[in-house]
Write a protein that holds these residues in place. Structure first.
Motif, PDB file in Angstrom:
ATOM      1  N   PRO A  25     -55.993  73.899 -28.246  1.00  0.00           N
ATOM      2  CA  PRO A  25     -55.080  74.449 -27.225  1.00  0.00           C
ATOM      3  C   PRO A  25     -54.933  73.514 -26.034  1.00  0.00           C
ATOM      4  O   PRO A  25     -55.892  72.850 -25.634  1.00  0.00           O
ATOM      5  CB  PRO A  25     -55.774  75.750 -26.823  1.00  0.00           C
ATOM      6  CG  PRO A  25     -57.217  75.547 -27.165  1.00  0.00           C
ATOM      7  CD  PRO A  25     -57.221  74.677 -28.372  1.00  0.00           C
ATOM      8  N   THR A  26     -53.754  73.520 -25.530  1.00  0.00           N
ATOM      9  CA  THR A  26     -53.474  72.714 -24.345  1.00  0.00           C
ATOM     10  C   THR A  26     -53.879  73.508 -23.102  1.00  0.00           C
ATOM     11  O   THR A  26     -54.254  74.685 -23.159  1.00  0.00           O
ATOM     12  CB  THR A  26     -51.974  72.378 -24.277  1.00  0.00           C
ATOM     13  OG1 THR A  26     -51.241  73.598 -24.151  1.00  0.00           O
ATOM     14  CG2 THR A  26     -51.533  71.654 -25.544  1.00  0.00           C
ATOM     15  N   VAL A  27     -53.805  72.852 -21.965  1.00  0.00           N
ATOM     16  CA  VAL A  27     -54.156  73.514 -20.702  1.00  0.00           C
ATOM     17  C   VAL A  27     -53.226  74.690 -20.426  1.00  0.00           C
ATOM     18  O   VAL A  27     -53.641  75.747 -19.963  1.00  0.00           O
ATOM     19  CB  VAL A  27     -54.099  72.492 -19.555  1.00  0.00           C
ATOM     20  CG1 VAL A  27     -54.370  73.185 -18.216  1.00  0.00           C
ATOM     21  CG2 VAL A  27     -55.098  71.370 -19.786  1.00  0.00           C
ATOM     22  N   GLY A  28     -51.938  74.541 -20.785  1.00  0.00           N
ATOM     23  CA  GLY A  28     -50.980  75.613 -20.562  1.00  0.00           C
ATOM     24  C   GLY A  28     -51.283  76.843 -21.401  1.00  0.00           C
ATOM     25  O   GLY A  28     -51.185  77.982 -20.938  1.00  0.00           O
ATOM     26  N   ASP A  29     -51.655  76.656 -22.652  1.00  0.00           N
ATOM     27  CA  ASP A  29     -51.995  77.790 -23.528  1.00  0.00           C
ATOM     28  C   ASP A  29     -53.229  78.514 -23.015  1.00  0.00           C
ATOM     29  O   ASP A  29     -53.302  79.760 -23.040  1.00  0.00           O
ATOM     30  CB  ASP A  29     -52.243  77.275 -24.945  1.00  0.00           C
ATOM     31  CG  ASP A  29     -50.959  76.741 -25.592  1.00  0.00           C
ATOM     32  OD1 ASP A  29     -49.869  77.173 -25.126  1.00  0.00           O
ATOM     33  OD2 ASP A  29     -51.051  75.935 -26.519  1.00  0.00           O
ATOM     34  N   GLN A  30     -54.201  77.823 -22.549  1.00  0.00           N
ATOM     35  CA  GLN A  30     -55.413  78.437 -22.022  1.00  0.00           C
ATOM     36  C   GLN A  30     -55.115  79.319 -20.806  1.00  0.00           C
ATOM     37  O   GLN A  30     -55.664  80.403 -20.641  1.00  0.00           O
ATOM     38  CB  GLN A  30     -56.431  77.349 -21.667  1.00  0.00           C
ATOM     39  CG  GLN A  30     -57.011  76.611 -22.858  1.00  0.00           C
ATOM     40  CD  GLN A  30     -57.964  75.514 -22.453  1.00  0.00           C
ATOM     41  OE1 GLN A  30     -58.063  75.171 -21.259  1.00  0.00           O
ATOM     42  NE2 GLN A  30     -58.665  74.935 -23.420  1.00  0.00           N
ATOM     43  N   GLU A  31     -54.215  78.859 -19.953  1.00  0.00           N
ATOM     44  CA  GLU A  31     -53.837  79.626 -18.755  1.00  0.00           C
ATOM     45  C   GLU A  31     -53.110  80.912 -19.138  1.00  0.00           C
ATOM     46  O   GLU A  31     -53.348  81.985 -18.563  1.00  0.00           O
ATOM     47  CB  GLU A  31     -52.956  78.760 -17.849  1.00  0.00           C
ATOM     48  CG  GLU A  31     -52.543  79.428 -16.549  1.00  0.00           C
ATOM     49  CD  GLU A  31     -53.723  79.641 -15.626  1.00  0.00           C
ATOM     50  OE1 GLU A  31     -53.583  80.455 -14.680  1.00  0.00           O
ATOM     51  OE2 GLU A  31     -54.788  79.012 -15.829  1.00  0.00           O
ATOM     52  N   SER A  32     -52.222  80.810 -20.130  1.00  0.00           N
ATOM     53  CA  SER A  32     -51.482  81.993 -20.568  1.00  0.00           C
ATOM     54  C   SER A  32     -52.418  83.045 -21.139  1.00  0.00           C
ATOM     55  O   SER A  32     -52.284  84.245 -20.883  1.00  0.00           O
ATOM     56  CB  SER A  32     -50.441  81.593 -21.620  1.00  0.00           C
ATOM     57  OG  SER A  32     -49.499  80.694 -21.079  1.00  0.00           O
ATOM     58  N   ARG A  33     -53.398  82.588 -21.951  1.00  0.00           N
ATOM     59  CA  ARG A  33     -54.339  83.532 -22.543  1.00  0.00           C
ATOM     60  C   ARG A  33     -55.215  84.179 -21.475  1.00  0.00           C
ATOM     61  O   ARG A  33     -55.548  85.367 -21.539  1.00  0.00           O
ATOM     62  CB  ARG A  33     -55.206  82.812 -23.572  1.00  0.00           C
ATOM     63  CG  ARG A  33     -54.443  82.374 -24.811  1.00  0.00           C
ATOM     64  CD  ARG A  33     -55.338  81.601 -25.772  1.00  0.00           C
ATOM     65  NE  ARG A  33     -54.583  81.150 -26.929  1.00  0.00           N
ATOM     66  CZ  ARG A  33     -55.112  80.426 -27.925  1.00  0.00           C
ATOM     67  NH1 ARG A  33     -56.410  80.064 -27.873  1.00  0.00           N
ATOM     68  NH2 ARG A  33     -54.375  80.040 -28.946  1.00  0.00           N
ATOM     69  N   ARG A  34     -55.568  83.419 -20.480  1.00  0.00           N
ATOM     70  CA  ARG A  34     -56.385  83.975 -19.387  1.00  0.00           C
ATOM     71  C   ARG A  34     -55.620  85.066 -18.636  1.00  0.00           C
ATOM     72  O   ARG A  34     -56.155  86.138 -18.334  1.00  0.00           O
ATOM     73  CB  ARG A  34     -56.794  82.851 -18.435  1.00  0.00           C
ATOM     74  CG  ARG A  34     -57.733  83.316 -17.303  1.00  0.00           C
ATOM     75  CD  ARG A  34     -58.025  82.168 -16.349  1.00  0.00           C
ATOM     76  NE  ARG A  34     -56.814  81.733 -15.652  1.00  0.00           N
ATOM     77  CZ  ARG A  34     -56.281  82.368 -14.597  1.00  0.00           C
ATOM     78  NH1 ARG A  34     -56.859  83.465 -14.126  1.00  0.00           N
ATOM     79  NH2 ARG A  34     -55.187  81.902 -14.038  1.00  0.00           N
ATOM     80  N   LYS A  35     -54.358  84.809 -18.344  1.00  0.00           N
ATOM     81  CA  LYS A  35     -53.532  85.797 -17.644  1.00  0.00           C
ATOM     82  C   LYS A  35     -53.342  87.053 -18.489  1.00  0.00           C
ATOM     83  O   LYS A  35     -53.340  88.178 -17.980  1.00  0.00           O
ATOM     84  CB  LYS A  35     -52.175  85.189 -17.304  1.00  0.00           C
ATOM     85  CG  LYS A  35     -52.235  84.129 -16.210  1.00  0.00           C
ATOM     86  CD  LYS A  35     -50.846  83.615 -15.884  1.00  0.00           C
ATOM     87  CE  LYS A  35     -50.894  82.596 -14.747  1.00  0.00           C
ATOM     88  NZ  LYS A  35     -49.526  82.074 -14.421  1.00  0.00           N
ATOM     89  N   ALA A  36     -53.176  86.858 -19.808  1.00  0.00           N
ATOM     90  CA  ALA A  36     -53.003  88.007 -20.690  1.00  0.00           C
ATOM     91  C   ALA A  36     -54.260  88.877 -20.693  1.00  0.00           C
ATOM     92  O   ALA A  36     -54.185  90.116 -20.670  1.00  0.00           O
ATOM     93  CB  ALA A  36     -52.672  87.539 -22.101  1.00  0.00           C
ATOM     94  N   ARG A  37     -55.444  88.231 -20.718  1.00  0.00           N
ATOM     95  CA  ARG A  37     -56.696  88.986 -20.691  1.00  0.00           C
ATOM     96  C   ARG A  37     -56.864  89.738 -19.368  1.00  0.00           C
ATOM     97  O   ARG A  37     -57.290  90.894 -19.334  1.00  0.00           O
ATOM     98  CB  ARG A  37     -57.878  88.029 -20.916  1.00  0.00           C
ATOM     99  CG  ARG A  37     -58.019  87.527 -22.338  1.00  0.00           C
ATOM    100  CD  ARG A  37     -59.388  86.885 -22.564  1.00  0.00           C
ATOM    101  NE  ARG A  37     -59.601  85.743 -21.682  1.00  0.00           N
ATOM    102  CZ  ARG A  37     -59.282  84.490 -22.007  1.00  0.00           C
ATOM    103  NH1 ARG A  37     -58.704  84.224 -23.171  1.00  0.00           N
ATOM    104  NH2 ARG A  37     -59.534  83.502 -21.182  1.00  0.00           N
TER     105      ARG A  37
END
Length: 229
Positions: free
Chosen positions: A16-28
């Motif tokens: 995962p890229t940095v952008g994908d990690q941020e999106s998953r964090r926000k979703a959680r």
């Protein structure tokens, strides 16, 4: 062999890229907030129900109260209060024109509201038992007067009048007797005199003829008195 290894490597999921990690964090984080809100809402409903159960129980035990009016509340709160009242064996109604002004009223079973009382609340009016009793009596009085008036009109439509009494002040008692005999009513024909069916003269013509006969009798009596003297 090299082509096969390249194919396997290309099919593997990329890190995962940095952008994908941020999106998953926000979703959680959002899922956690929603869960907390649902838990808070559930807790508030339980607390509100417990509070209403206590108030309804106090209301039932207070013999001096026949009904209880609550302040305007939301749809969910009204629903909970209605449910608590039903379980407790009370009658409950909601009144108010819009959702923001709607409120709940509780009534003990032995003091259930009348249709007139409910209509007053629906109109936004205060219920006054004394005023309602006065209005009820006025309605009954008006109904009796209307019935009496209808009976009077029915009686006047078929009068049981005496022709002699009606015209005695115009043509004298003796002449009225003659007219009464001439125009005597027959009950088998209803309210219309029998003579009216045989005689086409008007009342005025009959009266004029009676007056003429009366004058003639007076003249005859005067002439007889002059001859005797």
């Amino acid at each position: 062999m090299a082509d096969l290894l390249g194919s396997i490597l290309s099919s593997m999921e990329k890190p995962p890229t940095v952008g994908d990690q941020e999106s998953r964090r926000k979703a959680r984080e959002q899922a956690a907030r929603l869960k907390k809100m649902e838990e808070d809402e559930k807790r508030k409903k339980a607390e509100f129900r417990k509070k209403m159960e206590k108030e309804v129980s106090d209301f039932i035990q207070d013999s001096s109260q026949q009904k209880r009016k609550y302040k305007p509340m939301g749809k969910i709160e009204r629903s909970i209060l209605h449910d608590v009242a039903e379980v407790a064996g009370l009658t409950s109604f909601s009144f108010g024109e819009d959702d923001e002004s709607r409120y709940v009223m509780l009534f003990k079973k032995e003091f259930a509201p009348s249709d007139e009382e409910l209509e007053a609340y629906r109109k936004g009016e205060e219920w006054d038992p004394l005023l309602a009793e006065q209005r009820r009596k006025l309605k009954e009085k008006a109904a009796l007067e209307e019935a009496s008036s209808a009976q009077t009109e029915k009686s006047q439509a078929c009068p049981n009048s005496n022709y002699r009494d009606k015209y005695s002040h115009l043509i004298g008692t003796s002449a009225a007797k003659d007219a009464a005999h001439t125009l005597e009513a027959n009950r088998s024909y209803g309210c219309v005199p029998v003579a009216n069916k045989r005689d086409t003269r008007s009342i005025e013509e009959a009266m004029n003829e009676i007056r003429a006969k009366k004058r003639q009798r007076r003249e005859d009596d005067t002439a007889a008195q002059s001859s005797s003297s």
